[in-house]
Design an enzyme around this catalytic site. Structure first.
Site, short mmCIF file in Angstrom:
data_model
loop_
_atom_site.label_atom_id
_atom_site.label_comp_id
_atom_site.label_asym_id
_atom_site.label_seq_id
_atom_site.Cartn_x
_atom_site.Cartn_y
_atom_site.Cartn_z
N LYS A 187 -14.77 8.11 -3.72
CA LYS A 187 -16.02 8.41 -3.01
C LYS A 187 -16.56 9.77 -3.45
O LYS A 187 -17.76 9.94 -3.69
CB LYS A 187 -15.79 8.40 -1.49
CG LYS A 187 -15.42 7.03 -0.96
CD LYS A 187 -14.77 7.06 0.43
CE LYS A 187 -14.09 5.73 0.70
NZ LYS A 187 -13.22 5.74 1.90
N LYS A 224 0.72 14.38 0.79
CA LYS A 224 -0.65 14.65 0.33
C LYS A 224 -0.86 16.15 0.04
O LYS A 224 -1.85 16.55 -0.55
CB LYS A 224 -1.66 14.17 1.37
CG LYS A 224 -1.66 12.65 1.56
CD LYS A 224 -2.67 12.22 2.60
CE LYS A 224 -2.60 10.74 2.96
NZ LYS A 224 -3.20 9.86 1.94
N THR A 271 -8.67 6.50 -2.05
CA THR A 271 -10.02 5.96 -2.17
C THR A 271 -11.05 7.06 -1.90
O THR A 271 -12.17 6.99 -2.42
CB THR A 271 -10.25 4.77 -1.20
OG1 THR A 271 -9.74 5.12 0.09
CG2 THR A 271 -9.56 3.52 -1.70
N LYS A 299 -8.54 13.93 4.47
CA LYS A 299 -7.65 12.77 4.49
C LYS A 299 -6.64 12.96 5.60
O LYS A 299 -6.56 14.06 6.17
CB LYS A 299 -6.92 12.60 3.14
CG LYS A 299 -6.26 13.91 2.66
CD LYS A 299 -5.64 13.78 1.28
CE LYS A 299 -6.62 13.85 0.16
NZ LYS A 299 -6.69 12.65 -0.67
N ARG A 300 -5.84 11.93 5.92
CA ARG A 300 -4.78 12.11 6.90
C ARG A 300 -3.89 13.28 6.47
O ARG A 300 -3.71 13.54 5.27
CB ARG A 300 -3.93 10.83 7.00
CG ARG A 300 -4.62 9.72 7.76
CD ARG A 300 -4.84 10.10 9.21
NE ARG A 300 -3.64 10.07 9.98
CZ ARG A 300 -3.37 9.19 10.94
NH1 ARG A 300 -4.26 8.25 11.25
NH2 ARG A 300 -2.23 9.24 11.60
N HIS A 313 0.80 -1.23 0.00
CA HIS A 313 0.00 0.00 0.00
C HIS A 313 0.83 1.27 0.00
O HIS A 313 0.25 2.37 0.07
CB HIS A 313 -0.93 0.05 1.22
CG HIS A 313 -1.99 -0.99 1.22
ND1 HIS A 313 -3.23 -0.81 0.64
CD2 HIS A 313 -1.99 -2.24 1.73
CE1 HIS A 313 -3.96 -1.90 0.82
NE2 HIS A 313 -3.23 -2.79 1.47
C1 26V Z 1 2.00 2.17 7.46
C2 26V Z 1 2.60 2.21 8.65
C3 26V Z 1 4.01 2.40 8.63
C4 26V Z 1 4.57 1.92 9.88
C5 26V Z 1 3.83 2.51 11.04
C6 26V Z 1 2.46 2.06 11.10
C7 26V Z 1 1.85 2.08 9.79
C8 26V Z 1 0.50 1.93 9.73
C9 26V Z 1 -0.11 1.90 8.54
C10 26V Z 1 0.64 2.03 7.42
C11 26V Z 1 -0.04 1.96 6.16
C12 26V Z 1 0.32 3.08 5.31
C13 26V Z 1 -0.06 2.70 4.00
C14 26V Z 1 -1.42 3.19 3.63
O1 26V Z 1 -2.31 3.45 4.41
N1 26V Z 1 -1.53 3.29 2.37
C15 26V Z 1 -2.72 3.77 1.77
O2 26V Z 1 -3.46 2.64 1.34
C16 26V Z 1 -4.65 3.01 0.70
C17 26V Z 1 -5.39 1.75 0.39
O3 26V Z 1 -4.68 0.99 -0.53
C18 26V Z 1 -4.34 3.82 -0.54
O4 26V Z 1 -5.55 4.22 -1.13
C19 26V Z 1 -3.52 5.05 -0.18
O5 26V Z 1 -3.11 5.72 -1.34
C20 26V Z 1 -2.30 4.62 0.60
O6 26V Z 1 -1.59 5.75 1.08
#
Ligand code: 26V
Length: 844
Positions: A694, A588, A690, A582-583, A391
């Site tokens: 929406k 972003k 996403t 968004k976050r 992701h």
């Molecule tokens: C990454 C990390 C990094 C380590 C610390 C904890 C943590 C927790 C969550 C994440 C996930 C980050 C990746 C993420 O959320 N990606 C998003 O995924 C969406 C669904 O595929 C996508 O639409 C977004 O573009 C993407 O940023």
């Protein structure tokens, strides 16, 4: 007539009907009235009695002293019974193959409206509660969001669960039952403050505790060896510490209640409540310390999605839920099929990012130790069962764990990883690809920053298929982070562009627009979103467009009330609502939006009598608590809001609002009210997005870069119905190599220079003039995310949008085309693709 075809949507066109569901605001011009379908009286009576029964016997309250929270619990319990009936049907036969979706995050939001609509019980329940003097919308509002996720990744998992249930794909989602979901955000003088979230404080009527499904999870300790038979050495892990994982099941009901799946969330419990020996020795605190340590594992969701905290507790969470899930699914498989060797034929395990990547050595361990498979067989089963979704490619978000920590916490797994890696590198040597540089690139261990396990490489190597989440992102996976691994197995990486569930993000969030679509193209659109395409024919139908615009207007008025209540800022529903939700993250580029806001402010001040397009800039989103720069960006948005909103000279032209505590439920209120969707990440950095889907589905026009799924959205809605600006991903990579690109860009843009001067000068922060100096210096001399480079083209696109807004006919035609052409972005389509090409399960 309309209502007959709208199970759960009911009086959608009556201005007191669906509009009533989210607010008491009526559309400015009531849509023509359709008589409500009388709901079957005995069904209403039955529901009313069921709710009253739950209120009395499960909650212990009488209607006279029940609070909204009690009515919510009673209603949810009554609905849960209906779901259980459907559940029993779903469980009747053993499916040929199940999908197991492992995710550390499920960002669900509220469940009641989903269940009501998917079961077709919205009108019945509304009428039942009305007979009791209770408003369904108040009951819905009493439900706390299940915020067991940070953002896109967690919300995607929730959409996928709903779609799998709707497509009758047998699936179990596995995650953690956090006591505290994502923190609550408040703004204190513009600064983000975090408070704990407490969704379980009064229990959760949607869950079933399953104490009989409890597994033991080990940590630490040592590995012993024994001779299993002549020449066969077996290793066995003797953990120093054990924790119990107890299952809690949440039913996930699909569209029209045809199928129900389970979301199984694990709670950590200590093996024993108290250490009696210590207690008897008088060490009363020490006697409960082990319990506190064990239960800490499922206490709280890590609130960062930008950089790994590198904390031991996080690794404990990852192993805890992965091990419990693997044990559970292997046990089920053996109970149903007798032989673990056929696991891959009947189970497909999907790893949502690398957070459950420890599944690779864990499944190996279970097969080797508990089922006595040989290494080759175990590896074959593992690599035919697992698949992995990536992701993000942002280097700071790629998970790695120090070898030293892994050896201490998971010694057996580290041994297995070493052995997997040894064989992997041997293989490269044999095929003549043994150059040191190549081996270093494909190794599961990164030796460049101390020795660390690369979880992405581990997940990749242990999986049958690896997927990206948009076409561009998947291409970048192949050409950057996974380039060398990709070359070894070119068919392994596949693309699966993300999707969203239309049941929540169109039918439930925007029942008014849904009703209009049903009326225009027929009720089949509720089952088959491709029928939305029929709306294209209405894009220039003045009566249809009038009603489409009236629906939007109603939702903008409702949002204006929310903005006023929560921020004290009054906004005008006739202005263009420009939304970035968004976050908060530098890539972003909320900051780019803020820079443009300041530029617009300056431009209006310079020519106050020009015919400016009235705009409201709406921001919402949380920053990771430790992400100092992101929090400063929130503060800047609030400082800009103060300056702009207080300035009488721009009144009626520009307003800025930052809505606190963004959540799934708040998104459901904002999205139907948005005219413009900001999707402005630096090209190549947003894996998919996403929210972009929406918003476009609900008819907001996108201003965006060619990043993530924006590229595919443009292909679907047509380039004339989206506003694209900025560098492409390839151009970004090139430009980053040019030294001094930011200074060059600022030199060429007097407008940008003036904006930066204003922010750096302290005029927006007179109480602390130096507040933004470092932020501006960073833009002037580094600008990692190329805001300065894209600024002028973004300004150009925004002025094009101003002109487009001034032509309502053309604007609304574009909006209708967006709604009409977004069907492909349904998560049903995503799930069908996963089912066919990754999991190889049949979709009914
Ligand atoms: C990454 C990390 C990094 C380590 C610390 C904890 C943590 C927790 C969550 C994440 C996930 C980050 C990746 C993420 O959320 N990606 C998003 O995924 C969406 C669904 O595929 C996508 O639409 C977004 O573009 C993407 O940023």
């Amino acid at each position: 007539m309309l209502n007959e075809v709208l199970p759960g949507l009911g009086q959608v066109e009556d201005s007191k009907g669906a509009g009533d569901r989210r607010s008491s605001i009526e559309p400015a011009q009531p849509l023509h009235s359709v008589p409500a379908r009388p709901v079957a009286a005995d069904a209403v009576t039955e529901m009313r009695e069921a709710i009253l029964g739950k209120l009395a016997f499960a909650i212990g309250r009488s209607p006279a002293n029940a609070r909204e929270r009690d009515w919510y619990a009673a209603t949810a319990l009554a609905l849960r019974d209906r779901i259980v009936e459907a559940c029993v049907a779903s469980d009747a036969a053993v499916p040929n193959k199940r999908v197991y979706y492992l995710s550390l995050e499920f960002l669900i939001g509220r469940l009641t409206s989903d269940a009501l609509n998917n079961l077709g019980l919205f009108e019945t329940t509304k009428a039942a509660l009305a007979q009791l003097g209770v408003a369904l919308e108040d009951v819905e509002a009493a439900e706390p969001d299940a915020a067991l996720g940070n953002g896109g990744l967690g919300r995607l998992a929730a959409c996928f669960m709903e779609s799998m249930a709707s497509l009758s794909i047998p699936a179990i989602g596995y995650g953690i039952r956090y006591d505290h979901g994502l923190f609550r955000q408040s703004l204190e003088d513009g600064w983000q403050r975090e408070a704990p979230e407490t969704w379980l404080a009064e229990g959760n009527p949607w869950e079933f505790a399953r104490p009989e499904a409890t597994y033991t999870i080990g940590f630490g300790g040592s590995v012993t060896m024994s001779m299993a038979s002549e020449g066969v050495i077996r290793r066995h892990w003797a953990p120093a510490e054990t924790v119990k994982a107890v299952a809690y099941d949440v039913p996930v009901v699909g569209w029209r209640g045809r199928h129900v799946n389970t979301l199984r969330l694990w709670k950590a419990e200590a093996e024993s409540a108290i250490d009696l020996a210590r207690f008897n020795d008088g060490d009363h605190v020490g006697a409960v310390a082990a319990r506190a340590r064990a239960e800490a594992i499922s206490r709280v969701l890590y609130p960062s999605d930008s950089s790994p905290a590198g904390q031991e507790l996080r690794l404990r969470q990852e192993y805890f839920f992965t091990s419990a899930s693997i044990q559970d699914l292997v046990r089920r498989h053996v109970a149903e099929r007798g032989d673990v060797r056929s696991l891959a034929d009947h189970a497909a395990i999907q790893l949502n990012d690398t957070h459950p990547a420890i599944a690779v050595p864990e499944l190996m361990r279970v097969l080797l130790e508990d089922h006595a498979l040989g290494w080759e067989d175990a590896w074959d089963v593992t690599t035919r069962t697992l698949s992995y979704t990536n992701h993000t490619l942002l280097p700071e978000a790629l998970e790695t764990w120090p070898v030293e920590l892994m050896e201490r916490l998971l010694p057996r797994h580290m041994q297995i990883i070493y052995l997997i890696n040894w064989m992997h590198l041997e293989e490269r040597g044999k095929s003549g690809q043994g150059g040191a540089e190549h081996l270093a690139a494909v190794s599961l261990i990164d030796e460049t920053h101390g020795r660390r396990v690369r979880m992405g490489h581990l997940a990749f190597h242990g999986s049958r298929r690896v997927n990206g989440v948009s076409a561009l992102h998947t291409d970048l996976m192949r050409s950057t982070v996974f380039k060398d691994l990709h070359a070894l197995d070119p068919d392994k990486i596949v693309n699966k562009t993300n999707g969203i569930t239309f049941r929540r993000w169109l039918h439930n969030a925007n029942p008014e627009l849904t009703a209009l679509a049903v009326e225009a193209v027929g009720p089949g659109v509720l089952d088959d979103p491709s029928l939305l395409r029929g709306l294209d024919a209405f894009a220039r139908d003045s009566e249809f467009v009038r009603r489409y615009a009236a629906v939007r207007r109603g939702r903008k008025e409702a949002l204006a009330v929310i903005v006023s209540e929560r921020t004290g800022i009054d906004i005008d529903p006739s202005a263009l609502f420009d939304v970035q939700i968004k976050r908060i993250h530098e890539y972003k580029r909320q900051l780019l939006n803020i820079l443009e806001t300041v530029a617009l402010y300056q431009a209006i001040k310079a020519e106050p009598h020009r015919d400016w397009t009235p705009r409201v800039k709406i921001f919402a989103g949380k920053a990771a608590p430790s992400y100092v720069r992101a929090k400063l960006i929130i503060k800047l948005a609030c400082d800009v809001a103060r300056a702009v909103n207080d300035d009488p000279e721009v009144a009626g032209r520009l307003k800025v609002a930052f809505l606190p505590n963004y959540s799934v439920s708040l998104a459901e209120a904002i999205i139907p009210a948005a005219d413009l969707s900001e999707q402005i990440s630096t090209a190549g950095m947003e894996a998919s997005g996403t929210g972009n889907m929406k918003l476009a589905l609900n008819g907001a026009l996108t201003v965006g870069t060619l990043d993530g799924a924006n590229v595919e959205i443009r292909e679907h809605v047509g380039p004339e119905n989206i506003f694209i600006f900025g560098l492409t991903a390839a151009e970004v990579l090139d430009r980053m190599q040019e030294p001094g690109y930011a200074q060059a860009a600022i030199r060429q843009s007097p407008r940008l220079a003036a904006v930066l001067d204003m922010i750096a000068s302290g005029r927006l922060s007179p109480e602390d003039p130096g507040r933004y100096r470092a932020l501006v210096d960073d833009l002037r001399y580094r600008d990692q995310y190329l805001l300065t480079v894209d600024f002028d083209d973004y300004w150009r696109a925004q002025r094009e949008i101003d002109r487009a807004w001034a032509e309502p006919k053309a604007w609304w035609a574009k909006a209708v085309h967006n709604t009409a052409r977004m069907a492909w972005f349904s998560s049903d389509r995503s799930m069908r693709e996963y089912a066919e090409e990754i999991w190889r399960v049949r979709v009914a």
